[in-house]
Write a protein that holds these residues in place. Structure first.
Motif, PDB file in Angstrom:
ATOM      1  N   SER A  63      13.524   6.955  11.487  1.00  0.00           N
ATOM      2  CA  SER A  63      13.207   5.519  11.435  1.00  0.00           C
ATOM      3  C   SER A  63      14.340   4.736  10.788  1.00  0.00           C
ATOM      4  CB  SER A  63      11.921   5.291  10.646  1.00  0.00           C
ATOM      5  OG  SER A  63      12.126   5.606   9.278  1.00  0.00           O
ATOM      6  N   ASP A  64      14.336   3.425  11.034  1.00  0.00           N
ATOM      7  CA  ASP A  64      15.319   2.547  10.395  1.00  0.00           C
ATOM      8  C   ASP A  64      15.130   2.540   8.886  1.00  0.00           C
ATOM      9  OD1 ASP A  64      16.763   1.647  12.661  1.00  0.00           O
ATOM     10  OD2 ASP A  64      15.170   0.215  13.152  1.00  0.00           O
ATOM     11  N   ALA A  65      13.888   2.627   8.435  1.00  0.00           N
ATOM     12  CA  ALA A  65      13.608   2.632   6.998  1.00  0.00           C
ATOM     13  C   ALA A  65      14.234   3.854   6.334  1.00  0.00           C
ATOM     14  CB  ALA A  65      12.101   2.608   6.759  1.00  0.00           C
ATOM     15  N   GLU A  92      16.371   8.195  15.740  1.00  0.00           N
ATOM     16  CA  GLU A  92      15.764   8.795  16.933  1.00  0.00           C
ATOM     17  C   GLU A  92      15.037   7.728  17.732  1.00  0.00           C
ATOM     18  OE1 GLU A  92      13.855  13.039  16.812  1.00  0.00           O
ATOM     19  OE2 GLU A  92      13.436  12.006  14.935  1.00  0.00           O
ATOM     20  N   ALA A  93      15.125   7.842  19.022  1.00  0.00           N
ATOM     21  CA  ALA A  93      14.370   6.930  19.883  1.00  0.00           C
ATOM     22  C   ALA A  93      12.890   7.259  19.725  1.00  0.00           C
ATOM     23  CB  ALA A  93      14.794   7.101  21.333  1.00  0.00           C
ATOM     24  N   ALA A  94      12.080   6.226  19.674  1.00  0.00           N
ATOM     25  CA  ALA A  94      10.636   6.440  19.540  1.00  0.00           C
ATOM     26  C   ALA A  94      10.126   7.179  20.765  1.00  0.00           C
ATOM     27  CB  ALA A  94       9.924   5.103  19.395  1.00  0.00           C
ATOM     28  N   PRO A  95       9.212   8.117  20.563  1.00  0.00           N
ATOM     29  CA  PRO A  95       8.698   8.829  21.722  1.00  0.00           C
ATOM     30  C   PRO A  95       7.961   7.872  22.647  1.00  0.00           C
ATOM     31  CG  PRO A  95       7.409   9.370  19.770  1.00  0.00           C
ATOM     32  CD  PRO A  95       8.574   8.523  19.333  1.00  0.00           C
ATOM     33  N   ALA A  96       8.052   8.161  23.922  1.00  0.00           N
ATOM     34  CA  ALA A  96       7.370   7.321  24.910  1.00  0.00           C
ATOM     35  C   ALA A  96       5.873   7.402  24.667  1.00  0.00           C
ATOM     36  CB  ALA A  96       7.698   7.798  26.313  1.00  0.00           C
TER      37      ALA A  96
END
Length: 164
Positions: A63-65, A92-96
């Motif tokens: 996450s950005d946090a 990481e890209a958020a899971p679909a």
């Protein structure tokens, strides 16, 4: 006369006092690396390299946090010799989002959950109808039936269940 003898000593003492703080040794990259590793230890997947006091962060976070927390922790080490921070951490890209399960799958999952505490019972779902087979104690039949009916099937068929 006394002033002429004291003046060179005073100048020498002043020069020495001014130059001593500038002789303070700077921390080595290895010392900085140790402090940085301690600061980022709580974040697996992130690594740091130190060269000439410049810390380069890299790795993958969820996450950005989490990325901001790592960068802040390292920036708080400026007094320990960190000159600057190069942030190469990737988020990481958020899971679909999962596809919405059809009602039949939701009913099947509900049936599986409802029957897991009843050994000897097997239930199948076809076209919204729950068919139950197996053996069950008489005291548990009512509980099983209520659990299955709460799933709102078209029908609950318990005709093939043997009651002990």
């Amino acid at each position: 006369m006394l002033l002429k003898k004291m003046l060179p000593a005073f100048i020498m003492a002043t020069a020495l006092a001014v130059s001593l703080p500038s002789c303070k040794s700077k921390p080595s990259d290895a010392d900085i690396q140790t402090k940085v590793q301690t600061a980022i230890a709580a974040t697996p997947g992130v690594s740091a390299d130190v060269k000439d006091g410049v810390v380069t962060l890299s790795g993958l976070v969820s996450s950005d946090a989490e990325k901001t927390a790592v960068e802040t922790a390292v920036n708080n080490l400026k007094e320990s010799g960190v000159k600057s921070v190069v942030d190469n951490i990737e988020v990481e890209a958020a899971p679909a989002p999962a596809a919405v399960a059809p009602a039949a799958d939701a009913l099947s999952q509900g049936v599986a959950d409802a029957t897991k505490d009843f050994p000897g019972i097997t239930a199948t779902v076809a076209d919204g109808v729950i068919t139950v087979t197996g053996e069950i104690e008489k005291s548990k039949v009512q509980t099983l039936k209520a659990s299955l009916d709460a799933l709102n099937p078209k029908k609950t068929d318990m005709s093939q269940v043997k009651v002990k």
